[in-house]
Design an enzyme around this catalytic site. Structure first.
Site, PDB file in Angstrom:
ATOM      1  N   GLU A 430       0.824  -1.222   0.000  1.00 38.20           N
ATOM      2  CA  GLU A 430       0.000   0.000   0.000  1.00 38.20           C
ATOM      3  C   GLU A 430       0.855   1.268   0.000  1.00 38.20           C
ATOM      4  OE1 GLU A 430      -3.440   0.174   2.510  1.00 38.20           O
ATOM      5  OE2 GLU A 430      -4.141  -1.780   1.876  1.00 38.20           O
TER       6      GLU A 430
HETATM    7  C1  FAD Z   1       2.956  -9.644   0.839  1.00 38.44           C
HETATM    8  C2  FAD Z   1       2.546  -8.701  -0.224  1.00 38.44           C
HETATM    9  C3  FAD Z   1       1.209  -8.508  -0.502  1.00 38.44           C
HETATM   10  C4  FAD Z   1       0.820  -7.681  -1.562  1.00 38.44           C
HETATM   11  N1  FAD Z   1      -0.500  -7.607  -1.905  1.00 38.44           N
HETATM   12  C5  FAD Z   1      -0.841  -6.968  -3.058  1.00 38.44           C
HETATM   13  C6  FAD Z   1      -2.163  -7.050  -3.572  1.00 38.44           C
HETATM   14  O1  FAD Z   1      -3.048  -7.654  -2.981  1.00 38.44           O
HETATM   15  N2  FAD Z   1      -2.432  -6.431  -4.738  1.00 38.44           N
HETATM   16  C7  FAD Z   1      -1.482  -5.740  -5.426  1.00 38.44           C
HETATM   17  O2  FAD Z   1      -1.782  -5.220  -6.492  1.00 38.44           O
HETATM   18  N3  FAD Z   1      -0.219  -5.631  -4.970  1.00 38.44           N
HETATM   19  C8  FAD Z   1       0.125  -6.239  -3.807  1.00 38.44           C
HETATM   20  N4  FAD Z   1       1.418  -6.160  -3.334  1.00 38.44           N
HETATM   21  C9  FAD Z   1       2.375  -5.361  -4.046  1.00 38.44           C
HETATM   22  C10 FAD Z   1       2.859  -4.153  -3.267  1.00 38.44           C
HETATM   23  O3  FAD Z   1       1.922  -3.138  -3.292  1.00 38.44           O
HETATM   24  C11 FAD Z   1       4.189  -3.778  -3.943  1.00 38.44           C
HETATM   25  O4  FAD Z   1       5.108  -4.712  -3.445  1.00 38.44           O
HETATM   26  C12 FAD Z   1       4.609  -2.396  -3.655  1.00 38.44           C
HETATM   27  O5  FAD Z   1       3.866  -1.536  -4.459  1.00 38.44           O
HETATM   28  C13 FAD Z   1       6.094  -2.157  -3.945  1.00 38.44           C
HETATM   29  O6  FAD Z   1       6.472  -2.649  -5.185  1.00 38.44           O
HETATM   30  P1  FAD Z   1       7.767  -3.603  -5.320  1.00 38.44           P
HETATM   31  O7  FAD Z   1       7.678  -4.644  -4.279  1.00 38.44           O
HETATM   32  O8  FAD Z   1       7.860  -4.036  -6.709  1.00 38.44           O
HETATM   33  O9  FAD Z   1       8.984  -2.670  -4.938  1.00 38.44           O
HETATM   34  P2  FAD Z   1       9.705  -1.582  -5.859  1.00 38.44           P
HETATM   35  O10 FAD Z   1       8.706  -0.736  -6.534  1.00 38.44           O
HETATM   36  O11 FAD Z   1      10.726  -2.268  -6.686  1.00 38.44           O
HETATM   37  O12 FAD Z   1      10.410  -0.696  -4.762  1.00 38.44           O
HETATM   38  C14 FAD Z   1      11.636  -1.076  -4.150  1.00 38.44           C
HETATM   39  C15 FAD Z   1      12.080   0.031  -3.210  1.00 38.44           C
HETATM   40  O13 FAD Z   1      12.259   1.245  -3.930  1.00 38.44           O
HETATM   41  C16 FAD Z   1      11.572   2.298  -3.281  1.00 38.44           C
HETATM   42  N5  FAD Z   1      11.152   3.269  -4.292  1.00 38.44           N
HETATM   43  C17 FAD Z   1      10.498   3.046  -5.451  1.00 38.44           C
HETATM   44  N6  FAD Z   1      10.306   4.208  -6.081  1.00 38.44           N
HETATM   45  C18 FAD Z   1      10.844   5.191  -5.326  1.00 38.44           C
HETATM   46  C19 FAD Z   1      10.967   6.601  -5.435  1.00 38.44           C
HETATM   47  N7  FAD Z   1      10.502   7.287  -6.459  1.00 38.44           N
HETATM   48  N8  FAD Z   1      11.590   7.275  -4.443  1.00 38.44           N
HETATM   49  C20 FAD Z   1      12.083   6.617  -3.380  1.00 38.44           C
HETATM   50  N9  FAD Z   1      11.998   5.293  -3.234  1.00 38.44           N
HETATM   51  C21 FAD Z   1      11.384   4.591  -4.180  1.00 38.44           C
HETATM   52  C22 FAD Z   1      10.409   1.639  -2.580  1.00 38.44           C
HETATM   53  O14 FAD Z   1       9.975   2.432  -1.474  1.00 38.44           O
HETATM   54  C23 FAD Z   1      11.041   0.330  -2.123  1.00 38.44           C
HETATM   55  O15 FAD Z   1      11.701   0.544  -0.908  1.00 38.44           O
HETATM   56  C24 FAD Z   1       1.801  -6.968  -2.280  1.00 38.44           C
HETATM   57  C25 FAD Z   1       3.148  -7.124  -1.978  1.00 38.44           C
HETATM   58  C26 FAD Z   1       3.527  -7.984  -0.974  1.00 38.44           C
HETATM   59  C27 FAD Z   1       4.983  -8.159  -0.708  1.00 38.44           C
END
Ligand code: FAD
Length: 767
Positions: A430
């Site tokens: 989220e």
């Molecule tokens: C257990 C779990 C349940 C989930 N449930 C759902 C679900 O039900 N439905 C759904 O659609 N998604 C779901 N998600 C997805 C979740 O919303 C994403 O994991 C989240 O949006 C982050 O994306 P990512 O994991 O690909 O990390 P990335 O986007 O690769 O981010 C990696 C890091 O980079 C940082 N970052 C990225 N961009 C920036 C920026 N511009 N400035 C500073 N820092 C930045 C982030 O804060 C993070 O620390 C779930 C994820 C998990 C792990």
């Protein structure tokens, strides 16, 4: 004059994509606007109604939630079933847990945001798996989207089914290449004609590849976000229609679903799903064809409210469990003949736990109250999610450090290890916290909460030149007056230590200075925000560290507001005052450091020097909270009291003999009784009335018997000592397993689904 500035502004304004605009405009501005005003109206904060539960909500919390907690063992769920047991799933569906936020007219429970938050908090004090399972259908997902944007037909069909658990929903937005940058999803749907239930209908042929989707593997109803295109112009001029949300039954041909991820050993259902060229009729778009391309706006609006409830409540629940259990443990666990909770080092960690929890619970409650006032506070819900999950993680880390090996060895008696492993989940989902802190809180806050910036931006986009000129003129001169007034107020309140700031509300005398200092900080934030936006312009978006620190100031002021609100709402409880004082001092000190961080790192050094003179004309007023105050907080955690009960209110307290928290509660009560007896015994040994030397192999119980025989303590006191030692031995015991960690015993049971209790043996303490 303003026409010339408007022309320059138009050139300077960084381009804003439609998705960015939707995100900025989503939701409402509430107390965050006051904090940005330089002159918060404290009366407005204190007049916010204290949220309460209806009789039905209270009954649900006292009966259904208690019953559900009593049915679950997190250990069994995680290590044996690797899912919630079938009877727990059924109970959740039958009792309406999946439809708490669905209106009663559709068969849901129609709970308020506060009631929803109370349920999530209590569940999270007992089982992370059940809490996530219940959280998702009540949070951002099909139910919420349908309630706000669904057609009548969609609502009538799906909401009653969702409310009764006849449908299990999930919502799929995240794709392998689109995580934080969710608006860049590559998943697409092409508007076309196709065949559905034997008829030729207009629809979309959708291709997607999603991952991390909570409840995905067991979902019957897939909420799907994809980008819609209309290359053949079947419905209009635009080819790229934009992000769109649809509801697809998972039984629909072409939907691939069912495999699972294992998120840090947690067993709530989570996994990938995909589809290639799957035809769906237009009627499956949430809200029907008119809502094509409106998906991002829908998601941002729903996130603006939902983000403030689910994860903040689960983080607070986890922190309550940690404080209640670890506080008790720190009193019963002795080393160097002293309860470990009385060592200064442990005190420090306990203090953070108590202060953080007091502030977290205050913030959770205030945000839920705002949502119940029909606010969709986008910035505040972002702040609440970010800071409560961060503080929740800190509370659990401190708890683990205090527990030592007891927290590390997993098994049914370990009450914190699973929470420790899983805290990163709440940090990531989220809106990942680093992104939220660096980009969202101030980025969105400065534009949304500032009294003039959004009006100026709107004027730059106004097509009618005369209207634009008039509106920009009004906004610009209002902005200038605002900026000059904040500069002057920041400087004067800094010079006078904010002693002459009027609070304008009836507040507890012991908190008056905090309101005055927060008013000073509010003016200073508004001043720094204006200078930063004015000098850095669009470049501020890329200066994430500056933006993050400005966001921290806003966030910490919100957390302080919530804490002061709580203190008043609970009737100025003097016994709880140390928690309130510590939390505020700690937050004000951190806010001051954030100011310093902005000023020290501001790229233009001349402006930075001016900022320092204005914000801190006599130096920095805040120091860390005192050790004496910290000790008072720590002491509140290690003995039973009304304050400890208020701090951990809503924790599920089992009476089961083998529940680890129940064991701690019993041992703590017995230890409090035994401590003065222990002192008498030690005195008797010291003055020679009781012989201290023990025969080989004999334990301290022999010493107790001697003390009773010598009349140093009564028989009843001796019995109390023995009981306390026995109960403590249970608490400090940890689980151990067969050489293969029970694999051989578990495999046959799992194959036949004849599930038995985990093969664990708890060591009795050596004593
Ligand atoms: C257990 C779990 C349940 C989930 N449930 C759902 C679900 O039900 N439905 C759904 O659609 N998604 C779901 N998600 C997805 C979740 O919303 C994403 O994991 C989240 O949006 C982050 O994306 P990512 O994991 O690909 O990390 P990335 O986007 O690769 O981010 C990696 C890091 O980079 C940082 N970052 C990225 N961009 C920036 C920026 N511009 N400035 C500073 N820092 C930045 C982030 O804060 C993070 O620390 C779930 C994820 C998990 C792990």
């Amino acid at each position: 004059m303003s026409d010339a500035v408007l022309a320059a502004f138009r050139k300077l304004m960084p381009p804003m994509s439609p998705t960015e605009r939707d995100a900025i405009e989503a939701g409402t501005v509430w107390w965050d606007g006051e904090l940005f005003s330089g002159r918060p109206n404290w009366h407005r904060l204190l007049a916010t109604p204290v949220p309460s539960l209806t009789a039905d909500e209270q009954r649900f919390l006292d009966h259904d939630v208690e019953e559900l907690c009593a049915m679950i063992s997190d250990w069994e769920t995680t290590h044996i079933y690797r899912d919630l047991p079938p009877r727990v799933w059924q109970f959740i569906k039958d009792r309406g847990f999946l439809g708490m936020s669905i209106a009663k007219e559709y068969g849901g429970l129609g709970f308020s945001a506060y009631a929803h938050s109370q349920v999530m908090t209590k569940l999270s004090t007992h089982s992370g798996t059940v809490s996530v399972t219940v959280m998702v259908p009540n949070s951002l997902g099909p139910g919420e989207l349908l309630a706000h944007y669904g057609t009548d037909e969609q609502k009538r069909h799906y909401l009653p089914r969702l409310a009764k658990g006849l449908e299990i929903p999930c919502f799929a937005l995240t794709a392998p290449t689109a995580g934080s940058d969710a608006a860049s999803i590559p998943d697409f749907g092409i508007v076309c004609w196709g065949e559905h239930e034997g008829r030729r209908v207009l629809g979309l042929r959708v291709t997607w590849d999603k991952r991390y989707i909570t409840l995905g593997p067991v979902a019957t109803l897939l909420g799907l976000a994809f980008r819609a295109f209309d290359p053949d112009h079947l419905i209009g001029e635009r080819e790229d229609i934009g992000i769109t949300c649809a509801l697809i039954p998972t039984s629909h041909p072409g939907v691939v679903i069912g495999r699972r991820h294992m998120p840090l050993n947690a067993v709530f259902q989570n996994g990938p799903n995909s589809g290639k060229g799957v035809f769906i009729p237009m009627g499956w778009i949430i809200g029907g064809q008119p809502m094509l391309g409106r998906g991002w706006r829908m998601l941002m609006e729903c996130l603006a409210a939902g983000r403030g409830i689910s994860l903040p409540s689960s983080a607070t629940g986890m922190a309550k469990l940690a404080v209640r259990a670890v506080g008790g443990y720190a009193r019963v666990r002795q080393q160097f003949k002293t309860p470990i909770g009385k060592f200064e080092g442990i005190e420090e960690a306990l203090t953070r736990m108590g202060g953080n929890l007091y502030m977290m619970d205050a913030t959770r409650t205030l945000t839920a109250a705002a949502i119940d006032l029909a606010q969709k506070p986008a910035v505040i819900s972002g702040i609440t999610k970010l800071h409560l999950t961060e503080r929740g993680r800190q509370v659990v880390i401190d708890g683990m450090d205090i527990l030592g090996g007891k927290g590390i060895c997993l098994g049914p008696s370990n009450f914190l290890g699973a929470a420790y492993m899983q805290t990163p989940v709440a940090i990531t989902v989220e809106g990942a916290n680093i992104l939220t802190r660096s980009l969202i809180v101030f980025g969105q806050g400065a534009i949304r909460c500032h009294p003039y910036v959004l009006k100026e931006i709107a004027a730059t986009r106004e097509a009618d030149a005369d209207k634009a000129s008039i509106e920009f003129d009004a906004a610009l001169f209002g902005h200038l007056r605002f900026a000059v007034s904040n500069l002057a107020r920041t400087f004067v309140t800094g010079l006078t230590g904010s002693h002459f700031v009027g609070v304008g509300a009836d507040v507890a005398p012991e908190t008056r200075r905090y309101y005055q200092q927060l008013t000073r900080f509010s003016a200073a934030l508004a001043f720094l925000a204006d200078v930063s936006m004015g000098t850095l312009g669009g470049a501020l978006k890329r200066k994430e560290k500056l933006s993050a620190r400005l966001g921290d100031i806003l966030s910490l002021m919100y957390l302080c507001s919530a804490t002061l609100r709580r203190y008043e709402a609970e009737g100025r409880q003097q016994a709880d005052a140390p928690l309130m004082h510590w939390a505020i001092w700690d937050a004000m000190f951190k806010a001051q450091n954030a100011f310093e961080g902005v000023i020290s790192n501001f790229p233009n050094r001349i402006i930075a020097a001016l900022m320092r003179r204005v914000v801190f004309p006599l130096g920095r007023p805040y120091v860390v909270p005192s050790d004496k105050l910290g000790r008072e907080v720590a002491r509140l955690l290690i003995e039973p009291s009304a304050t400890r009960d208020r701090l951990t209110a809503g924790t599920y307290l089992s009476t089961a003999t083998d529940d680890p928290l129940a064991e701690i509660e019993r041992a703590l009560a017995a230890t409090i009784v035994a401590e003065p007896v222990e002192a008498k015994l030690r005195a008797a040994v010291k003055d020679g009335r009781v012989e201290a030397k023990l025969p080989p192999g004999e334990g301290v119980d022999v010493l107790t018997a001697r003390a009773v025989a010598a009349g140093a303590i009564t028989a009843a006191e001796g019995a109390a000592l023995v009981i306390a030692r026995e109960l403590t031995a249970k608490v400090i015991g940890v689980d151990d397993f067969a050489q293969d960690l029970g694999a051989s015993e578990m495999r046959p049971a799992q194959a036949g689904m004849q599930v038995t209790v985990a093969p664990s043996v708890r060591h009795k303490a050596a004593a």
